[in-house]
Design a protein around this motif. Structure first.
Motif, PDB file in Angstrom:
ATOM      1  N   ARG A   8       0.837  -1.213   0.000  1.00 34.71           N
ATOM      2  CA  ARG A   8       0.000   0.000   0.000  1.00 34.71           C
ATOM      3  C   ARG A   8       0.864   1.253   0.000  1.00 34.71           C
ATOM      4  O   ARG A   8       0.560   2.232  -0.668  1.00 34.71           O
ATOM      5  N   GLN A   9       1.968   1.196   0.738  1.00 34.95           N
ATOM      6  CA  GLN A   9       2.883   2.332   0.779  1.00 34.95           C
ATOM      7  C   GLN A   9       3.517   2.562  -0.602  1.00 34.95           C
ATOM      8  O   GLN A   9       3.627   3.693  -1.061  1.00 34.95           O
ATOM      9  N   LEU A  10       3.893   1.472  -1.248  1.00 35.04           N
ATOM     10  CA  LEU A  10       4.482   1.552  -2.586  1.00 35.04           C
ATOM     11  C   LEU A  10       3.472   2.113  -3.584  1.00 35.04           C
ATOM     12  O   LEU A  10       3.804   2.966  -4.409  1.00 35.04           O
ATOM     13  N   LEU A  11       2.225   1.654  -3.491  1.00 33.58           N
ATOM     14  CA  LEU A  11       1.189   2.183  -4.375  1.00 33.58           C
ATOM     15  C   LEU A  11       1.021   3.686  -4.133  1.00 33.58           C
ATOM     16  O   LEU A  11       0.914   4.463  -5.085  1.00 33.58           O
ATOM     17  N   GLY A  12       1.035   4.096  -2.887  1.00 29.86           N
ATOM     18  CA  GLY A  12       0.932   5.513  -2.564  1.00 29.86           C
ATOM     19  C   GLY A  12       2.068   6.313  -3.179  1.00 29.86           C
ATOM     20  O   GLY A  12       1.856   7.395  -3.741  1.00 29.86           O
ATOM     21  N   GLN A  13       3.284   5.758  -3.107  1.00 27.30           N
ATOM     22  CA  GLN A  13       4.444   6.432  -3.715  1.00 27.30           C
ATOM     23  C   GLN A  13       4.261   6.530  -5.224  1.00 27.30           C
ATOM     24  O   GLN A  13       4.568   7.556  -5.830  1.00 27.30           O
ATOM     25  N   TYR A  14       3.755   5.452  -5.830  1.00 30.03           N
ATOM     26  CA  TYR A  14       3.526   5.455  -7.276  1.00 30.03           C
ATOM     27  C   TYR A  14       2.496   6.523  -7.641  1.00 30.03           C
ATOM     28  O   TYR A  14       2.707   7.308  -8.562  1.00 30.03           O
ATOM     29  N   LEU A  15       1.395   6.570  -6.911  1.00 27.44           N
ATOM     30  CA  LEU A  15       0.349   7.559  -7.210  1.00 27.44           C
ATOM     31  C   LEU A  15       0.874   8.985  -7.063  1.00 27.44           C
ATOM     32  O   LEU A  15       0.532   9.862  -7.863  1.00 27.44           O
ATOM     33  N   ARG A  16       1.734   9.213  -6.077  1.00 31.81           N
ATOM     34  CA  ARG A  16       2.326  10.557  -5.916  1.00 31.81           C
ATOM     35  C   ARG A  16       3.264  10.886  -7.075  1.00 31.81           C
ATOM     36  O   ARG A  16       3.278  12.017  -7.566  1.00 31.81           O
ATOM     37  N   LEU A  17       4.039   9.886  -7.522  1.00 28.14           N
ATOM     38  CA  LEU A  17       4.919  10.098  -8.685  1.00 28.14           C
ATOM     39  C   LEU A  17       4.094  10.398  -9.941  1.00 28.14           C
ATOM     40  O   LEU A  17       4.430  11.296 -10.709  1.00 28.14           O
ATOM     41  N   VAL A  18       3.019   9.638 -10.128  1.00 23.42           N
ATOM     42  CA  VAL A  18       2.146   9.876 -11.285  1.00 23.42           C
ATOM     43  C   VAL A  18       1.581  11.290 -11.206  1.00 23.42           C
ATOM     44  O   VAL A  18       1.569  12.028 -12.194  1.00 23.42           O
ATOM     45  N   GLU A  19       1.117  11.676 -10.023  1.00 18.48           N
ATOM     46  CA  GLU A  19       0.554  13.014  -9.837  1.00 18.48           C
ATOM     47  C   GLU A  19       1.558  14.102 -10.221  1.00 18.48           C
ATOM     48  O   GLU A  19       1.203  15.093 -10.844  1.00 18.48           O
ATOM     49  N   ALA A  20       2.811  13.878  -9.873  1.00 14.02           N
ATOM     50  CA  ALA A  20       3.845  14.889 -10.137  1.00 14.02           C
ATOM     51  C   ALA A  20       4.306  14.889 -11.597  1.00 14.02           C
ATOM     52  O   ALA A  20       4.790  15.901 -12.087  1.00 14.02           O
ATOM     53  N   HIS A  21       4.164  13.756 -12.284  1.00 16.14           N
ATOM     54  CA  HIS A  21       4.812  13.620 -13.598  1.00 16.14           C
ATOM     55  C   HIS A  21       3.913  13.161 -14.737  1.00 16.14           C
ATOM     56  O   HIS A  21       4.411  12.866 -15.819  1.00 16.14           O
TER      57      HIS A  21
END
Length: 113
Positions: A8-21
């Motif tokens: 879940r933490q990794l998915l959260g990091q991925y979603l934040r990266l997607v949001e930024a890029h």
């Protein structure tokens, strides 16, 4: 920590990266590398926790932004396409139609009825 917490933490990091890029149209492999996993692992994680592939997550974020801009701005399709990082308005229109089932112009008209 349990595996599901890490996932879940990794998915959260991925979603934040997607949001930024998401406007940069980076390959899933680039996101995966930044997270220290393979694109296969990232895809499995997204499918398990978000119900879609890693690429679909990126595309849905682009689509959300496109819909917002069509509904709330007067940007031309060309300007909107540019602002979302598409190289060509025709490609953007095809992308939008494939994901939403309607053209950007048709979507915009429906928002303003």
């Amino acid at each position: 920590r349990t595996r599901s917490e890490r996932d879940r933490q990794l998915l959260g990091q991925y979603l934040r990266l997607v949001e930024a890029h998401y406007r940069e149209h980076l390959a899933v492999e680039v996101f995966a590398a930044r997270l220290g996993v393979t694109s296969l692992q990232l895809n499995q994680l997204c499918r398990a926790l978000a119900g879609q592939t890693a690429l679909q997550v990126i595309h849905q974020r682009l689509l959300l932004e496109a819909r917002r801009n069509l509904a709330y701005t007067r940007m031309s399709i060309g300007q909107l396409s540019d602002s979302l990082g598409f190289s060509d308005p025709t490609y953007f229109a095809r992308f939008f139609k494939r994901l939403s089932g309607q053209t950007p112009n048709a979507y915009r008209r429906l928002q303003h009825l």
